[in-house]
Write a protein that holds these residues in place. Structure first.
Motif, PDB file in Angstrom:
ATOM      1  N   GLY A  92      75.106  42.635 -78.204  1.00  0.00           N
ATOM      2  CA  GLY A  92      75.263  43.787 -77.132  1.00  0.00           C
ATOM      3  C   GLY A  92      75.522  43.634 -75.828  1.00  0.00           C
ATOM      4  N   GLU A  93      75.478  44.548 -75.145  1.00  0.00           N
ATOM      5  CA  GLU A  93      75.837  44.747 -73.716  1.00  0.00           C
ATOM      6  C   GLU A  93      74.939  43.940 -72.608  1.00  0.00           C
ATOM      7  OE1 GLU A  93      76.787  48.403 -70.890  1.00  0.00           O
ATOM      8  OE2 GLU A  93      75.585  48.854 -72.262  1.00  0.00           O
ATOM      9  N   ASP A  94      73.744  43.512 -73.269  1.00  0.00           N
ATOM     10  CA  ASP A  94      72.728  42.931 -72.582  1.00  0.00           C
ATOM     11  C   ASP A  94      72.861  41.190 -72.669  1.00  0.00           C
ATOM     12  OD1 ASP A  94      72.182  42.472 -75.252  1.00  0.00           O
ATOM     13  OD2 ASP A  94      70.128  43.235 -75.381  1.00  0.00           O
ATOM     14  N   ASP A  95      74.206  40.950 -73.019  1.00  0.00           N
ATOM     15  CA  ASP A  95      74.533  39.577 -73.101  1.00  0.00           C
ATOM     16  C   ASP A  95      73.824  38.617 -74.064  1.00  0.00           C
ATOM     17  OD1 ASP A  95      75.835  40.417 -70.943  1.00  0.00           O
ATOM     18  OD2 ASP A  95      74.785  39.217 -69.430  1.00  0.00           O
ATOM     19  N   LEU A  96      73.357  39.478 -74.939  1.00  0.00           N
ATOM     20  CA  LEU A  96      72.215  38.674 -76.136  1.00  0.00           C
ATOM     21  C   LEU A  96      72.701  39.016 -77.445  1.00  0.00           C
ATOM     22  CD1 LEU A  96      68.761  39.516 -74.794  1.00  0.00           C
ATOM     23  CD2 LEU A  96      69.811  37.362 -74.612  1.00  0.00           C
ATOM     24  N   GLY A  97      72.492  38.078 -78.365  1.00  0.00           N
ATOM     25  CA  GLY A  97      72.502  38.434 -79.904  1.00  0.00           C
ATOM     26  C   GLY A  97      71.030  38.310 -80.410  1.00  0.00           C
ATOM     27  N   TYR A  98      70.834  39.086 -81.688  1.00  0.00           N
ATOM     28  CA  TYR A  98      69.604  38.762 -82.397  1.00  0.00           C
ATOM     29  C   TYR A  98      69.864  38.719 -83.664  1.00  0.00           C
ATOM     30  CZ  TYR A  98      67.000  40.622 -78.075  1.00  0.00           C
ATOM     31  OH  TYR A  98      66.399  40.817 -76.963  1.00  0.00           O
ATOM     32  N   LEU A  99      68.900  37.876 -84.442  1.00  0.00           N
ATOM     33  CA  LEU A  99      68.880  37.792 -85.848  1.00  0.00           C
ATOM     34  C   LEU A  99      67.522  38.647 -86.144  1.00  0.00           C
ATOM     35  CD1 LEU A  99      69.699  34.310 -86.777  1.00  0.00           C
ATOM     36  CD2 LEU A  99      71.126  36.345 -87.179  1.00  0.00           C
ATOM     37  N   TRP A 100      67.608  39.613 -87.008  1.00  0.00           N
ATOM     38  CA  TRP A 100      66.299  40.446 -87.146  1.00  0.00           C
ATOM     39  C   TRP A 100      66.145  40.889 -88.951  1.00  0.00           C
ATOM     40  CZ3 TRP A 100      67.781  45.686 -88.388  1.00  0.00           C
ATOM     41  CH2 TRP A 100      69.088  46.112 -87.992  1.00  0.00           C
ATOM     42  N   ASP A 101      65.134  41.268 -89.260  1.00  0.00           N
ATOM     43  CA  ASP A 101      64.646  41.492 -90.615  1.00  0.00           C
ATOM     44  C   ASP A 101      65.018  42.980 -91.038  1.00  0.00           C
ATOM     45  OD1 ASP A 101      63.449  42.253 -92.989  1.00  0.00           O
ATOM     46  OD2 ASP A 101      62.113  40.444 -92.663  1.00  0.00           O
ATOM     47  N   ILE A 102      66.083  43.240 -91.796  1.00  0.00           N
ATOM     48  CA  ILE A 102      66.491  44.501 -91.997  1.00  0.00           C
ATOM     49  C   ILE A 102      65.492  45.235 -92.743  1.00  0.00           C
ATOM     50  CG2 ILE A 102      68.956  44.260 -91.387  1.00  0.00           C
ATOM     51  CD1 ILE A 102      69.327  44.182 -94.535  1.00  0.00           C
ATOM     52  N   THR A 103      64.510  44.591 -93.610  1.00  0.00           N
ATOM     53  CA  THR A 103      63.395  45.532 -94.289  1.00  0.00           C
ATOM     54  C   THR A 103      62.198  45.780 -93.416  1.00  0.00           C
ATOM     55  OG1 THR A 103      62.358  43.178 -94.946  1.00  0.00           O
ATOM     56  CG2 THR A 103      64.105  44.233 -96.066  1.00  0.00           C
ATOM     57  N   THR A 104      62.093  45.303 -92.358  1.00  0.00           N
ATOM     58  CA  THR A 104      60.791  45.568 -91.489  1.00  0.00           C
ATOM     59  C   THR A 104      61.145  45.567 -89.898  1.00  0.00           C
ATOM     60  OG1 THR A 104      60.495  42.976 -90.714  1.00  0.00           O
ATOM     61  CG2 THR A 104      59.543  43.858 -92.619  1.00  0.00           C
ATOM     62  N   GLY A 105      62.427  45.378 -89.502  1.00  0.00           N
ATOM     63  CA  GLY A 105      62.872  45.665 -88.121  1.00  0.00           C
ATOM     64  C   GLY A 105      62.445  44.520 -87.138  1.00  0.00           C
ATOM     65  N   ASP A 106      61.531  43.482 -87.731  1.00  0.00           N
ATOM     66  CA  ASP A 106      60.952  42.621 -86.957  1.00  0.00           C
ATOM     67  C   ASP A 106      62.473  41.474 -86.415  1.00  0.00           C
ATOM     68  OD1 ASP A 106      58.593  43.152 -87.652  1.00  0.00           O
ATOM     69  OD2 ASP A 106      58.195  41.673 -89.099  1.00  0.00           O
ATOM     70  N   GLU A 107      62.144  41.271 -85.287  1.00  0.00           N
ATOM     71  CA  GLU A 107      63.084  40.224 -84.543  1.00  0.00           C
ATOM     72  C   GLU A 107      62.798  38.665 -84.868  1.00  0.00           C
ATOM     73  OE1 GLU A 107      63.253  38.098 -80.045  1.00  0.00           O
ATOM     74  OE2 GLU A 107      63.115  40.126 -80.109  1.00  0.00           O
ATOM     75  N   LEU A 108      63.745  37.987 -85.462  1.00  0.00           N
ATOM     76  CA  LEU A 108      63.543  36.567 -85.720  1.00  0.00           C
ATOM     77  C   LEU A 108      63.861  35.799 -84.888  1.00  0.00           C
ATOM     78  CD1 LEU A 108      64.936  37.072 -89.588  1.00  0.00           C
ATOM     79  CD2 LEU A 108      62.730  37.314 -88.878  1.00  0.00           C
ATOM     80  N   VAL A 109      65.237  35.889 -84.367  1.00  0.00           N
ATOM     81  CA  VAL A 109      65.624  34.675 -83.190  1.00  0.00           C
ATOM     82  C   VAL A 109      66.395  35.731 -82.071  1.00  0.00           C
ATOM     83  CG1 VAL A 109      66.714  32.735 -82.681  1.00  0.00           C
ATOM     84  CG2 VAL A 109      65.656  33.204 -85.077  1.00  0.00           C
ATOM     85  N   LYS A 110      66.037  35.315 -81.117  1.00  0.00           N
ATOM     86  CA  LYS A 110      67.207  35.897 -79.931  1.00  0.00           C
ATOM     87  C   LYS A 110      68.203  34.798 -79.555  1.00  0.00           C
ATOM     88  CE  LYS A 110      65.087  37.613 -76.108  1.00  0.00           C
ATOM     89  NZ  LYS A 110      64.395  37.865 -74.976  1.00  0.00           N
ATOM     90  N   LEU A 111      69.422  35.144 -79.723  1.00  0.00           N
ATOM     91  CA  LEU A 111      70.337  34.207 -79.711  1.00  0.00           C
ATOM     92  C   LEU A 111      71.055  34.556 -78.291  1.00  0.00           C
ATOM     93  CD1 LEU A 111      72.559  35.487 -82.883  1.00  0.00           C
ATOM     94  CD2 LEU A 111      70.636  33.885 -82.772  1.00  0.00           C
ATOM     95  N   THR A 112      70.581  33.241 -77.520  1.00  0.00           N
ATOM     96  CA  THR A 112      70.539  33.304 -76.055  1.00  0.00           C
ATOM     97  C   THR A 112      71.932  32.544 -75.417  1.00  0.00           C
ATOM     98  OG1 THR A 112      69.435  31.485 -75.656  1.00  0.00           O
ATOM     99  CG2 THR A 112      68.437  33.657 -75.467  1.00  0.00           C
ATOM    100  N   GLY A 113      72.367  32.398 -74.294  1.00  0.00           N
ATOM    101  CA  GLY A 113      73.248  31.652 -73.977  1.00  0.00           C
ATOM    102  C   GLY A 113      74.756  32.340 -73.492  1.00  0.00           C
TER     103      GLY A 113
END
Length: 423
Positions: A92-113
């Motif tokens: 996204g626009e926030d300079d971040l990526g995320y890996l997340w669980d599509i069955t629960t909506g839980d964040e798994l990993v914040k993809l920074t850098g």
């Protein structure tokens, strides 16, 4: 860079696609690529998480999503789904990526850098690697930790070279990543080593779209100046090039492209609303499809395989010759390539931003996403609406299918990703 070239036999008929490039093979960079235009994203971040910019308390919003992911702080530009696990990658626009669980909506990993918007995300074919690409020119790679654990990932490497990453595509079988850049170049890397295998220089404008052919043997790329180039990955020289100097190929810039499953045809969408069918064996224009309004950009192209009887089946279905194009005029047009005829028109209230067909045995179903805040599932055999997917408060900028096509995951300008059942 080192100058060792890829062995030719890796791309010959019958070669093992998974081993088609030796991890140690690195190619010379050819040309400086010139300079491309700069198309910065909107700096306005007032939307914030959860689409507050779009919320109107006087409106009762319908929401039939099964899950949501609201962690991004600003528009979500890209989303992709793991090939087998219940995981999505968003950027996204926030300079971040995320890996997340599509069955629960839980964040798994914040993809920074990244230091600018993340505009592309992509999983490789076996789901062991995920890539993010940004307006900062960086491509960052993460890998899954443990064969049985899809919830834990670690940073692997950062790839640099492009000025601004326009799109990312993995080879259909091998761990090779392709990227198009705003600076007119196209990059090819071998993973997990991160070696640069090839830099293709031949475009004159930002490389807006591109892909490996489904058989993995060739690459097709296109740019904002209206040039299409067909590449052999072993060579920096094009197999063929089509430019707007040929009046039949004047599209006012190319905005989308798809290659048929047989890797014999490419369908190209233009900024002016034109659609062209290209024979990849002949290197020539073999058809023009007129169904979108003049001046309305064709933003998505998707081939559809129709295996069951219906008004659109027959010779076109048997050959995989049905394609759907979506444009800013709000239309998704279904074409029979055996006759070059328009067979049905699917209507949105605003621009169509992406198209996706479900895997067999439901390959006749397609999902369209739109700026009108709605996704729709259609039966391509009849052109009838199967289901509407509502819940976004702003334009839908990207979408992808997950869990074998049973769900569609969307990315919104409202800062939220949503998950819907496709049927």
């Amino acid at each position: 860079m080192a100058s060792k070239r890829v062995e030719d036999e890796h791309f010959e008929e019958g070669a093992d696609d998974e081993d088609f490039i030796d991890p140690n093979d690195v190619l010379v960079e050819f040309g400086d690529g010139g300079e491309g235009g700069d198309f910065p994203m909107d700096d306005d971040e007032e939307g914030g998480p959860g689409g507050e910019e779009y919320m109107d308390e006087s409106i009762v919003y319908e929401d039939n999503s099964t899950q949501h992911f609201p962690s991004h702080k600003g528009s979500v530009f890209a989303v992709s789904a793991h090939p087998t696990a219940p995981v999505a990658a968003s950027g996204g626009e926030d300079d971040l990526g995320y890996l997340w669980d599509i069955t629960t909506g839980d964040e798994l990993v914040k993809l920074t850098g990244h230091t600018d918007s993340v505009t592309s995300t992509a999983f490789n074919a076996d789901g062991e690697l995920v890539a993010t690409g940004g307006m900062d020119g960086k491509v960052r790679i993460w890998r899954r930790v443990g064969k049985e654990n899809w919830r834990t990932w670690e940073f692997l490497t950062e790839l640099t070279g492009p000025d601004e990453v326009m799109w990312l595509r993995w080879h259909p079988k091998g761990n090779v990543l392709l990227a198009g850049s705003n600076d007119t170049t196209v990059w090819l890397w071998q993973l997990p080593s991160g070696n640069t295998m090839q830099v293709f220089a031949g475009h004159k404008g930002p490389v807006t779209c591109g892909s490996f052919t489904p058989d993995g043997k060739r690459i097709v790329t296109a740019d904002a100046e209206g040039t299409l180039i067909y590449w052999d990955p072993r060579s920096p020289s094009p197999v063929f090039k089509l430019t707007p100097t040929d009046a039949r190929f004047a599209l006012d810039g190319i905005t989308s492209i798809a290659v048929n499953p047989a890797s014999t045809l490419a369908v190209v969408g233009g900024a002016s609303g034109g659609v062209r069918v290209i024979s990849l064996s002949k290197g020539d224009v073999v058809g023009a499809l007129a169904g979108h309004q003049d001046g309305e950009s064709v933003e998505a192209v998707e081939f559809v395989e129709l295996a069951t009887p219906g008004p659109l089946s027959g010779s076109a279905a048997a050959s995989g010759g049905v394609v759907v194009t979506g444009a800013t005029d709000g239309k998704a047009c279904i074409w029979d390539l055996s006759t070059m005829r328009l067979r049905a028109t699917l209507e949105h209230e605003d621009a169509v931003t992406s198209l996706h067909h479900l895997p067999a045995p439901k390959a006749h179903l397609i999902v369209s996403a739109s700026v009108d805040k709605v996704l729709r599932t259609w039966d391509a055999r009849t052109g009838t609406l199967v289901r509407e997917h509502k819940g976004h408060h702003g334009p839908i900028l990207d979408a992808t299918l997950g869990l074998g096509g049973s769900v569609v995951v969307s990315a919104g300008d409202d800062g939220v990703c949503l998950v819907f059942q496709t049927e």
